[in-house]
Design a protein around this motif. Sequence first.
Motif, short mmCIF file in Angstrom:
data_model
loop_
_atom_site.label_atom_id
_atom_site.label_comp_id
_atom_site.label_asym_id
_atom_site.label_seq_id
_atom_site.Cartn_x
_atom_site.Cartn_y
_atom_site.Cartn_z
N ILE A 124 -58.55 26.14 -7.22
CA ILE A 124 -58.05 25.08 -6.45
C ILE A 124 -56.99 24.32 -6.96
O ILE A 124 -56.10 23.97 -6.26
CB ILE A 124 -59.21 24.04 -5.91
CG1 ILE A 124 -60.41 24.78 -4.72
CG2 ILE A 124 -58.77 22.88 -4.99
CD1 ILE A 124 -61.46 23.92 -4.69
N GLU A 125 -57.13 23.96 -8.17
CA GLU A 125 -56.12 23.13 -8.98
C GLU A 125 -54.89 23.83 -9.02
O GLU A 125 -53.64 23.48 -8.49
CB GLU A 125 -56.64 22.88 -10.31
CG GLU A 125 -57.73 22.01 -10.33
CD GLU A 125 -59.21 22.75 -10.03
OE1 GLU A 125 -59.24 23.74 -10.01
OE2 GLU A 125 -60.25 21.87 -9.81
N ASN A 126 -54.91 25.47 -9.12
CA ASN A 126 -53.67 25.91 -9.14
C ASN A 126 -53.04 26.25 -7.69
O ASN A 126 -51.84 25.87 -7.59
CB ASN A 126 -54.12 27.71 -9.68
CG ASN A 126 -52.76 28.29 -9.55
OD1 ASN A 126 -52.51 29.27 -8.57
ND2 ASN A 126 -51.99 28.48 -10.74
N TYR A 127 -53.82 26.29 -6.94
CA TYR A 127 -53.35 26.36 -5.37
C TYR A 127 -52.56 24.83 -4.91
O TYR A 127 -51.74 24.87 -4.29
CB TYR A 127 -54.45 26.38 -4.52
CG TYR A 127 -53.86 26.60 -3.01
CD1 TYR A 127 -53.42 27.64 -2.25
CD2 TYR A 127 -54.32 25.43 -2.06
CE1 TYR A 127 -52.98 27.67 -1.07
CE2 TYR A 127 -53.98 25.64 -0.71
CZ TYR A 127 -53.43 26.65 -0.31
OH TYR A 127 -52.84 26.79 1.07
N PHE A 128 -53.24 23.77 -5.37
CA PHE A 128 -52.84 22.46 -5.50
C PHE A 128 -51.31 22.23 -6.02
O PHE A 128 -50.50 21.73 -5.44
CB PHE A 128 -53.51 21.47 -5.82
CG PHE A 128 -53.33 20.04 -5.94
CD1 PHE A 128 -53.14 19.36 -4.45
CD2 PHE A 128 -53.02 19.21 -6.79
CE1 PHE A 128 -52.65 18.15 -4.38
CE2 PHE A 128 -52.57 17.67 -6.82
CZ PHE A 128 -52.48 17.28 -5.39
N ILE A 129 -51.27 22.86 -7.12
CA ILE A 129 -50.14 22.70 -7.87
C ILE A 129 -48.85 23.49 -7.29
O ILE A 129 -47.83 22.99 -6.74
CB ILE A 129 -50.25 23.32 -9.33
CG1 ILE A 129 -51.24 22.22 -10.40
CG2 ILE A 129 -48.76 23.52 -10.04
CD1 ILE A 129 -51.55 22.74 -11.59
N ASP A 130 -49.05 24.81 -6.63
CA ASP A 130 -48.41 25.46 -5.89
C ASP A 130 -47.98 24.67 -4.70
O ASP A 130 -46.74 24.84 -4.32
CB ASP A 130 -48.71 26.74 -5.65
CG ASP A 130 -48.78 27.68 -7.01
OD1 ASP A 130 -48.29 27.51 -8.00
OD2 ASP A 130 -49.37 28.98 -7.04
N GLN A 131 -48.72 24.08 -4.01
CA GLN A 131 -48.54 23.27 -2.91
C GLN A 131 -47.47 21.89 -3.20
O GLN A 131 -46.41 22.00 -2.49
CB GLN A 131 -49.64 22.82 -2.15
CG GLN A 131 -50.69 23.90 -1.43
CD GLN A 131 -49.90 24.42 -0.44
OE1 GLN A 131 -48.63 24.14 0.11
NE2 GLN A 131 -50.15 25.88 0.00
N ARG A 132 -47.81 21.59 -4.23
CA ARG A 132 -46.80 20.14 -4.75
C ARG A 132 -45.54 20.88 -5.13
O ARG A 132 -44.53 20.27 -4.88
CB ARG A 132 -47.65 19.69 -5.79
CG ARG A 132 -48.73 18.66 -5.52
CD ARG A 132 -49.26 18.14 -6.88
NE ARG A 132 -48.32 17.16 -7.26
CZ ARG A 132 -48.63 16.05 -8.37
NH1 ARG A 132 -49.35 16.97 -9.28
NH2 ARG A 132 -47.97 15.45 -8.83
N ILE A 133 -45.46 21.77 -5.85
CA ILE A 133 -44.07 22.41 -6.12
C ILE A 133 -43.32 22.91 -4.91
O ILE A 133 -42.18 22.79 -4.92
CB ILE A 133 -44.37 23.81 -7.04
CG1 ILE A 133 -44.84 23.15 -8.38
CG2 ILE A 133 -42.97 24.45 -7.38
CD1 ILE A 133 -43.92 22.04 -9.31
#
Length: 191
Positions: A124-133
């Motif tokens: 989930i954290e990786n997905y969150f980072i990708d969304q922020r980027i």
Amino acid sequence: MASNILFVKNMVCHRCILAVTDILMDLSIPFQQVTIGEIHLSESIAKQQNDLLSTNLIQIGLELIDNRMHGLVEKIKQLVLMKARKEIGEREHKMKLSAFLSEKLHHEYTYLSSLFSSVEGRTIENYFIDQRIEKVKELLVYNEMTLSEIAFEMDYSSVAHLSNQFKKSSGLTPSHFKRLGLHKRKLLDHI
């Protein structure tokens, strides 16, 4: 009533809601409401109608989700997207991602994290980072804010932190991305 809720994958915006609403109306399928990721039907529909709905959704890049686990993963994605894009209230914005998801979905974060990883093959954290980027990319393309302003807007501790995360996620520095422009952005449902 819960059996009259259909889950839809890849719905990320208001235009998706309008498109799904149009399809339901064209197919004369009675519904109460359409929200991001969900269709609330007025009554159960026959398999033939369900198949027709599924076919029409696929034509616009959406798809029906056939089980509750995948439905929960889609809800996680929608909430992560909202948090990453700061489309939530101030209280929720200040919450840690894990607490926010647990509160919204009424499950322990460890369960949500394990389910998400098993279905999506990433955290989930990786997905969150990708969304922020992706949001940072959008802001860079608009060219209305400096990198420092974007870092502040997106709650990064520093420009260096943003730049490091940006490079890890996209393979480019923010300034190099800005020079390349719009064609390097990803569709939200492909993240």
